[in-house]
Design an enzyme around this catalytic site. Sequence first.
Site, PDB file in Angstrom:
ATOM      1  N   ARG A   1       0.882  -1.295   0.062  1.00 40.49           N
ATOM      2  CA  ARG A   1      -0.164   0.095   0.086  1.00 40.49           C
ATOM      3  C   ARG A   1       0.815   1.229  -0.034  1.00 40.49           C
ATOM      4  O   ARG A   1       0.647   2.188  -0.789  1.00 40.49           O
ATOM      5  CB  ARG A   1      -1.048   0.083   1.168  1.00 40.49           C
ATOM      6  CG  ARG A   1      -1.562   1.224   1.374  1.00 40.49           C
ATOM      7  CD  ARG A   1      -3.087   1.383   2.203  1.00 40.49           C
ATOM      8  NE  ARG A   1      -2.788   0.361   3.461  1.00 40.49           N
ATOM      9  CZ  ARG A   1      -1.936   0.579   4.454  1.00 40.49           C
ATOM     10  NH1 ARG A   1      -1.381   1.940   4.479  1.00 40.49           N
ATOM     11  NH2 ARG A   1      -1.893   0.117   5.577  1.00 40.49           N
TER      12      ARG A   1
ATOM     13  N   TYR B   1     -16.554  16.082 -14.927  1.00 39.45           N
ATOM     14  CA  TYR B   1     -17.275  14.742 -15.127  1.00 39.45           C
ATOM     15  C   TYR B   1     -18.235  14.338 -14.020  1.00 39.45           C
ATOM     16  O   TYR B   1     -18.036  14.894 -12.843  1.00 39.45           O
ATOM     17  CB  TYR B   1     -15.735  13.796 -14.730  1.00 39.45           C
ATOM     18  CG  TYR B   1     -16.200  12.473 -14.898  1.00 39.45           C
ATOM     19  CD1 TYR B   1     -16.366  11.747 -15.978  1.00 39.45           C
ATOM     20  CD2 TYR B   1     -16.292  11.628 -13.674  1.00 39.45           C
ATOM     21  CE1 TYR B   1     -16.636  10.590 -16.150  1.00 39.45           C
ATOM     22  CE2 TYR B   1     -16.593  10.369 -13.539  1.00 39.45           C
ATOM     23  CZ  TYR B   1     -16.742   9.952 -14.881  1.00 39.45           C
ATOM     24  OH  TYR B   1     -17.157   8.335 -14.886  1.00 39.45           O
TER      25      TYR B   1
ATOM     26  N   ASP C   1      -8.163  18.372 -14.577  1.00 37.26           N
ATOM     27  CA  ASP C   1      -8.488  16.832 -15.105  1.00 37.26           C
ATOM     28  C   ASP C   1      -8.118  16.546 -16.465  1.00 37.26           C
ATOM     29  O   ASP C   1      -8.649  17.278 -17.426  1.00 37.26           O
ATOM     30  CB  ASP C   1     -10.081  16.459 -14.879  1.00 37.26           C
ATOM     31  CG  ASP C   1     -10.324  15.072 -15.190  1.00 37.26           C
ATOM     32  OD1 ASP C   1      -9.618  14.587 -16.226  1.00 37.26           O
ATOM     33  OD2 ASP C   1     -11.209  14.492 -14.576  1.00 37.26           O
TER      34      ASP C   1
ATOM     35  N   LYS D   1      -9.150   5.796 -19.708  1.00 37.83           N
ATOM     36  CA  LYS D   1      -9.468   6.232 -21.073  1.00 37.83           C
ATOM     37  C   LYS D   1      -8.255   6.097 -21.704  1.00 37.83           C
ATOM     38  O   LYS D   1      -7.763   5.002 -22.101  1.00 37.83           O
ATOM     39  CB  LYS D   1     -10.156   7.662 -20.940  1.00 37.83           C
ATOM     40  CG  LYS D   1     -11.118   7.797 -19.553  1.00 37.83           C
ATOM     41  CD  LYS D   1     -12.272   6.882 -19.961  1.00 37.83           C
ATOM     42  CE  LYS D   1     -13.328   6.687 -18.684  1.00 37.83           C
ATOM     43  NZ  LYS D   1     -13.581   8.220 -18.130  1.00 37.83           N
TER      44      LYS D   1
END
Length: 388
Positions: free
Chosen positions: A56, A108, A180, A205
């Site tokens: 992690r 978004y 973004d 994407k």
Amino acid sequence: MNESNSNQRDKQFATKLIHFGAEVDKTTGASSVPIYQASTFHHHDIFNPPEYDYSRSGNPTRQALEDYITLLEGGTRGFAFGSGMAAISAALMLLSAGEHIIVTEDVYGGTYRLLTTVLTRFNIESTFVDMTNFDAVRDALQPNTKAILMETPSNPTLKITDIALVAGWAKEHGLITMLDNTFMTPYHQRPIELGVDLVLHSATKFLGGHSDVLAGLVVAADESLGRRVKQLQNGIGAVLGPQDSWLLMRGMKTLQARMEHSERSAHKLAHWLSSQSEVAQVYYPGLEDHPGRAIHEKQSAGYGAVVSFDVGSGERAKAVLSRVKLPIVAVSLGAVESILSYPAMMSHAAMPKEVRHERGITDGLLRYSVGLEDIDDLIADLEQALRF
Ligand SMILES: *Cc1c(COP(=O)(O)O)cnc(C)c1O
């Protein structure tokens, strides 16, 4: 950022994509980054803890990806998350209760939902503004404003924000600037060079590019902000696993080749759509009549592969969706295969109809993410779908 990585900084973008510093495994010479499928790491010497101790907090495969995106965006430190929303959530956790953020109005949908239904419970307040209007941005400033989140081109009507103008203003007011960059990728647009502090990605994407991995990335422009994001990434724990980190790097190597092809095709598609009588409106920053074109050209090296267009009515849109044979009809974008989306019933279905229409997301609006198929085939397919 490791040493071999810093040697790549002066190379051209296409070279960086292939020679990003970890492309050859130091131990074995293997031609791709090893997948370190391990959650924890042995302490050979309890007085000298290993570089990686728990996945992690750090994993060598994920680290290679994080250094890779840092190099491409020109930042100081990168972070990989389990999805774009996990990345955006971690970035927004930089805010504290009682603080305020200014956000692009057509941000978004998932980001909008997070801000309006989750972060409100933590008393983090947001104002959504049309960022094509700089006065509106300035008017949104409050004494407790701490950050600004841009998204340009925006989704799905591809509105353009002047990045350097907004970032410069935000700096004067001590705000953290976030952007973004999912639609453009660092191949076309590098926000850090324009003064942005934090670049966010849905790597699901264009970066991944094959509709087979869900991932998110954050790149910090400077070390102190990078340290704060690191603390959030480790503290929240929404990290990307080693298999998906590897898969994402595999996809990213062909980013430029894919983007060049898809963009050339998108340009052709946008021009073709503009000449069709069945099409009421076409949104693409590369079109001569796009209102944000000049600003976009100042800050980006290309127009991307997403074209939105209005076929006049919901009935006609649904007919097109059921008649196309080549693109997959789905949410998402930025893949090798073309993807045709219907914002009114997919990404923006939760938005009240009046708000949706006000933002140009009409019932006839379709969004085409152009893939790597032959563009003449894609146009012929769309032509048969439009003429009925
Ligand atoms: C898809 C998308 C997101 C969310 O990313 P996920 O990987 O789906 O969590 C955020 N921003 C933009 C612009 C997107 O297109």
